[in-house]
Enzyme design. Structure first.
Site, PDB file in Angstrom:
ATOM      1  N   ARG A  30      21.902  17.832  -4.047  1.00 46.33           N
ATOM      2  CA  ARG A  30      21.705  15.904  -4.129  1.00 46.33           C
ATOM      3  C   ARG A  30      21.940  15.910  -5.284  1.00 46.33           C
ATOM      4  O   ARG A  30      21.694  16.290  -6.878  1.00 46.33           O
ATOM      5  CB  ARG A  30      20.165  16.031  -3.940  1.00 46.33           C
ATOM      6  CG  ARG A  30      19.484  15.209  -1.922  1.00 46.33           C
ATOM      7  CD  ARG A  30      18.789  15.390  -2.124  1.00 46.33           C
ATOM      8  NE  ARG A  30      18.279  15.517  -0.714  1.00 46.33           N
ATOM      9  CZ  ARG A  30      17.918  14.908   0.381  1.00 46.33           C
ATOM     10  NH1 ARG A  30      18.938  13.982  -0.014  1.00 46.33           N
ATOM     11  NH2 ARG A  30      18.051  15.291   1.548  1.00 46.33           N
ATOM     12  N   HIS A  46      -4.675 -15.818   9.022  1.00 43.29           N
ATOM     13  CA  HIS A  46      -3.951 -14.276   8.982  1.00 43.29           C
ATOM     14  C   HIS A  46      -4.731 -13.312   9.984  1.00 43.29           C
ATOM     15  O   HIS A  46      -3.842 -12.359   9.225  1.00 43.29           O
ATOM     16  CB  HIS A  46      -3.214 -14.186   7.703  1.00 43.29           C
ATOM     17  CG  HIS A  46      -2.223 -14.909   7.392  1.00 43.29           C
ATOM     18  ND1 HIS A  46      -1.196 -15.448   7.781  1.00 43.29           N
ATOM     19  CD2 HIS A  46      -2.787 -16.335   6.385  1.00 43.29           C
ATOM     20  CE1 HIS A  46      -0.474 -16.738   7.235  1.00 43.29           C
ATOM     21  NE2 HIS A  46      -1.841 -17.054   5.958  1.00 43.29           N
ATOM     22  N   ARG A 103       1.916 -11.285   5.654  1.00 43.14           N
ATOM     23  CA  ARG A 103       3.495 -11.815   5.374  1.00 43.14           C
ATOM     24  C   ARG A 103       3.763 -10.822   6.741  1.00 43.14           C
ATOM     25  O   ARG A 103       5.234 -11.113   6.823  1.00 43.14           O
ATOM     26  CB  ARG A 103       3.575 -10.407   4.481  1.00 43.14           C
ATOM     27  CG  ARG A 103       3.579 -11.881   2.821  1.00 43.14           C
ATOM     28  CD  ARG A 103       4.346 -10.842   1.706  1.00 43.14           C
ATOM     29  NE  ARG A 103       5.156 -10.699   1.426  1.00 43.14           N
ATOM     30  CZ  ARG A 103       5.900  -9.640   0.636  1.00 43.14           C
ATOM     31  NH1 ARG A 103       5.122  -9.886  -0.487  1.00 43.14           N
ATOM     32  NH2 ARG A 103       7.159 -10.026   0.693  1.00 43.14           N
ATOM     33  N   PRO A 120       0.945  -1.523  -0.340  1.00 36.71           N
ATOM     34  CA  PRO A 120      -0.171   0.369  -0.046  1.00 36.71           C
ATOM     35  C   PRO A 120       0.901   1.230   0.123  1.00 36.71           C
ATOM     36  O   PRO A 120       1.910   1.323   0.627  1.00 36.71           O
ATOM     37  CB  PRO A 120      -1.064  -0.230   1.156  1.00 36.71           C
ATOM     38  CG  PRO A 120      -0.430  -1.359   1.975  1.00 36.71           C
ATOM     39  CD  PRO A 120       0.843  -1.680   1.427  1.00 36.71           C
ATOM     40  N   GLU A 121       1.013   2.263  -0.827  1.00 34.18           N
ATOM     41  CA  GLU A 121       1.240   3.151  -1.022  1.00 34.18           C
ATOM     42  C   GLU A 121       0.247   4.560  -0.105  1.00 34.18           C
ATOM     43  O   GLU A 121      -0.844   4.302   0.176  1.00 34.18           O
ATOM     44  CB  GLU A 121       1.265   3.298  -2.150  1.00 34.18           C
ATOM     45  CG  GLU A 121       2.894   3.109  -3.346  1.00 34.18           C
ATOM     46  CD  GLU A 121       2.916   3.480  -3.968  1.00 34.18           C
ATOM     47  OE1 GLU A 121       3.403   4.569  -4.630  1.00 34.18           O
ATOM     48  OE2 GLU A 121       3.376   2.373  -4.610  1.00 34.18           O
TER      49      GLU A 121
END
Ligand SMILES: [Zn+2]
Length: 277
Positions: free
Chosen positions: A157, A95, A114, A2-3
């Site tokens: 950078r 789970h 996971r 998920p973002e």
């Protein structure tokens, strides 16, 4: 994984269901998530009323009435939140590691095959310096995120645009999908070095990032594998991807060339070599 848009859409959905609800019972079936669930987790949460939900990067923050702590929650790589009414209740799956039952009968389940997710209780007075949150970069949907702000972050950078936008210490919450989509929308090459970006390009990039994120949140995020809304619905933003996963297909912006896939830091980057300079 998920973002930001997936987590934000889970937050918005949860708000509709559990705000002002009081926790009756907490059951932890597996404490071994990314960090162990604390042993006082159940006793501290039982009896607490949900006062506010917030999001910081990919973390959900649950605030409670008359509590001096918050629940800090990360969905990990494959975590899924499910909210069910007593009528919809099905047997617990292997789970489903945490179940929270409210006095209304609603049950919240956190399924995380996971086990890269996390559920931690953080004292409010430690929140501002809590290491997981304090190292995070700017929120891309914040009002203070602007082109000039971005140029400051990019200053001196030697990073490519792709690497800089994925760096959670610079901007938080963006992952591979939305970085690829935002760079295509801004017509900027993922290979450009950030120190070559000018003011106009930085303004365009900020607008593109925010536009892609806002559209993805409205679509309930992108469901490639695991992501579901708490009511079980899939996100639909994957149907509007312009570059992500479209290797070899025609660019929808210039209609001239095929979308390329290259590897950057071992992760796929999808882009149009003609549009994105
Ligand atoms: Zn193109």
């Amino acid at each position: 994984m998920p973002e930001l848009p997936e987590v934000e859409s889970v937050k918005v959905n949860l708000e509709k269901r559990i705000l002002d609800q009081t926790i009756e019972k907490v059951e932890v079936h597996h404490r071994g998530l990314r960090w162990p669930i604390p042993h006082n987790f159940e006793t501290l949460l039982e009896g607490k009323k949900v006062k506010m939900l917030a999001r910081r990067a990919k973390y959900l923050l649950l605030h409670f009435e008359q509590a001096d702590f918050i629940l800090l929650w990360h969905l990990g790589m494959s975590g899924r939140v499910q909210i069910v009414t007593p009528k919809e209740l099905t047997p617990r799956q292997a789970h489903d590691h945490v179940e929270i039952t409210f006095y209304s009968g609603l049950k919240l389940r956190f399924r995380d095959p996971r086990r890269f997710g996390a559920m931690l209780l953080v004292p409010l007075k430690e929140l501002s310096c809590f290491s997981l949150l304090s190292s995070l970069g700017v929120e891309p949907l914040d009002n203070n995120f602007s082109g000039s702000f971005l140029l400051e972050l990019f200053k001196n950078r030697s990073l490519t645009l792709k690497a800089a936008l994925l760096n959670q210490k610079i901007i938080s919450g963006l992952g591979n999908i939305y970085v690829c989509e935002a760079l295509h929308c801004a017509k900027l090459s993922p290979l450009r070095l950030v120190k070559t970006i000018n003011h106009l390009e930085a303004d365009i990039l900020v607008k593109a990032i925010q536009d892609v994120l806002r559209r993805a949140i409205i679509a309930g995020g992108s469901t490639l594998r695991d992501h579901r809304q708490p009511d079980g619905k899939k996100g639909t933003f994957q149907y509007t991807f312009k570059v992500y996963g479209r290797e070899g297909e025609q660019c929808l912006q210039c209609h001239h060339v095929e979308i390329k896939r290259i590897l950057q830091s071992n992760r796929s980057t999808f882009y149009c070599a003609r549009c994105q300079k």
